[in-house]
Design a protein around this motif. Structure first.
Motif, PDB file in Angstrom:
ATOM      1  N   VAL A   5      17.401 -10.128 -65.518  1.00 24.93           N
ATOM      2  CA  VAL A   5      17.152 -10.269 -64.084  1.00 24.93           C
ATOM      3  C   VAL A   5      16.480 -11.617 -63.819  1.00 24.93           C
ATOM      4  CG1 VAL A   5      15.879  -9.335 -62.108  1.00 24.93           C
ATOM      5  CG2 VAL A   5      17.014  -7.780 -63.732  1.00 24.93           C
ATOM      6  N   MET A   6      17.144 -12.433 -63.022  1.00 24.58           N
ATOM      7  CA  MET A   6      16.612 -13.755 -62.689  1.00 24.58           C
ATOM      8  C   MET A   6      15.627 -13.693 -61.528  1.00 24.58           C
ATOM      9  SD  MET A   6      20.174 -15.852 -62.953  1.00 24.58           S
ATOM     10  CE  MET A   6      19.447 -17.449 -62.629  1.00 24.58           C
ATOM     11  N   GLU A   7      15.965 -12.891 -60.516  1.00 22.24           N
ATOM     12  CA  GLU A   7      15.123 -12.754 -59.337  1.00 22.24           C
ATOM     13  C   GLU A   7      15.181 -11.316 -58.860  1.00 22.24           C
ATOM     14  OE1 GLU A   7      16.050 -15.476 -56.147  1.00 22.24           O
ATOM     15  OE2 GLU A   7      16.440 -17.112 -57.550  1.00 22.24           O
ATOM     16  N   CYS A   8      14.096 -10.859 -58.259  1.00 25.75           N
ATOM     17  CA  CYS A   8      14.040  -9.543 -57.654  1.00 25.75           C
ATOM     18  C   CYS A   8      13.126  -9.645 -56.442  1.00 25.75           C
ATOM     19  CB  CYS A   8      13.530  -8.502 -58.641  1.00 25.75           C
ATOM     20  SG  CYS A   8      13.406  -6.851 -57.917  1.00 25.75           S
ATOM     21  N   HIS A   9      13.625  -9.195 -55.295  1.00 23.39           N
ATOM     22  CA  HIS A   9      12.871  -9.314 -54.047  1.00 23.39           C
ATOM     23  C   HIS A   9      12.816  -7.973 -53.333  1.00 23.39           C
ATOM     24  CE1 HIS A   9      13.238 -13.691 -54.456  1.00 23.39           C
ATOM     25  NE2 HIS A   9      14.453 -13.437 -54.864  1.00 23.39           N
TER      26      HIS A   9
END
Length: 159
Positions: free
Chosen positions: A99-103
């Protein structure tokens, strides 16, 4: 675009813009570009770093050369959005190197995830091994990117 903090003058913003474009620029070249002495420029860079405007430097890698050419966005809907479930999900997602980004987002789902995979088979493996096993996940929706039209982490600086 919101206003930048008053503590930043035009020279600070130019330094930030130049470093954002090329984090490996020499201090001498940076100083020449902003019309300051190398010493004054270095002091400004140190101050901008100390004050948290500059949070690091890194190389941008080519995902296609490294077997991660497929870009995927995933909507995640949780069973419940209690503080405990949110904390569990966030702790678990931080430990997932895929996972590179999680928002956390407002709207029809709870989280938006960005990740890269080699191909659809690799993504299916990641989904089964990682995403669907995260705490509280009720549903996911996957969006495989067909073409990256723009990919930039650069912040707009009005200079």
């Amino acid at each position: 675009m919101s206003q930048l903090p008053a503590a930043l003058d035009r020279t600070d913003r130019r330094i930030l813009a130049l470093l954002q474009r090329d984090g490996r620029i020499t201090n001498l070249k940076l100083a020449e570009s902003v019309h300051l002495s190398p010493t004054a420029t270095l002091e400004r860079v140190k101050r901008l770093t100390t004050e948290g405007y500059i949070i690091g430097y890194r190389a941008r890698l080519n995902p296609h050369k490294l077997g991660a050419g497929m870009l995927v966005f995933v909507e995640v809907l949780l069973d419940r959005t209690t503080p405990h479930i949110l904390e569990e999900f966030q702790a678990a997602i931080r430990d997932q190197p895929e996972v590179m980004e999680c928002h956390l987002v407002a709207g029809g789902f709870d989280y938006l995830i960005k990740l890269r995979a080699a191909d659809m088979a690799d993504y299916r493996d990641i989904a089964g091994r990682v995403l669907w096993k995260l705490p509280g996940v009720r549903e996911t929706r996957t969006y495989a990117v067909m073409e990256e039209v723009k990919n930039s982490a650069d912040l707009y600086l009005d200079i």
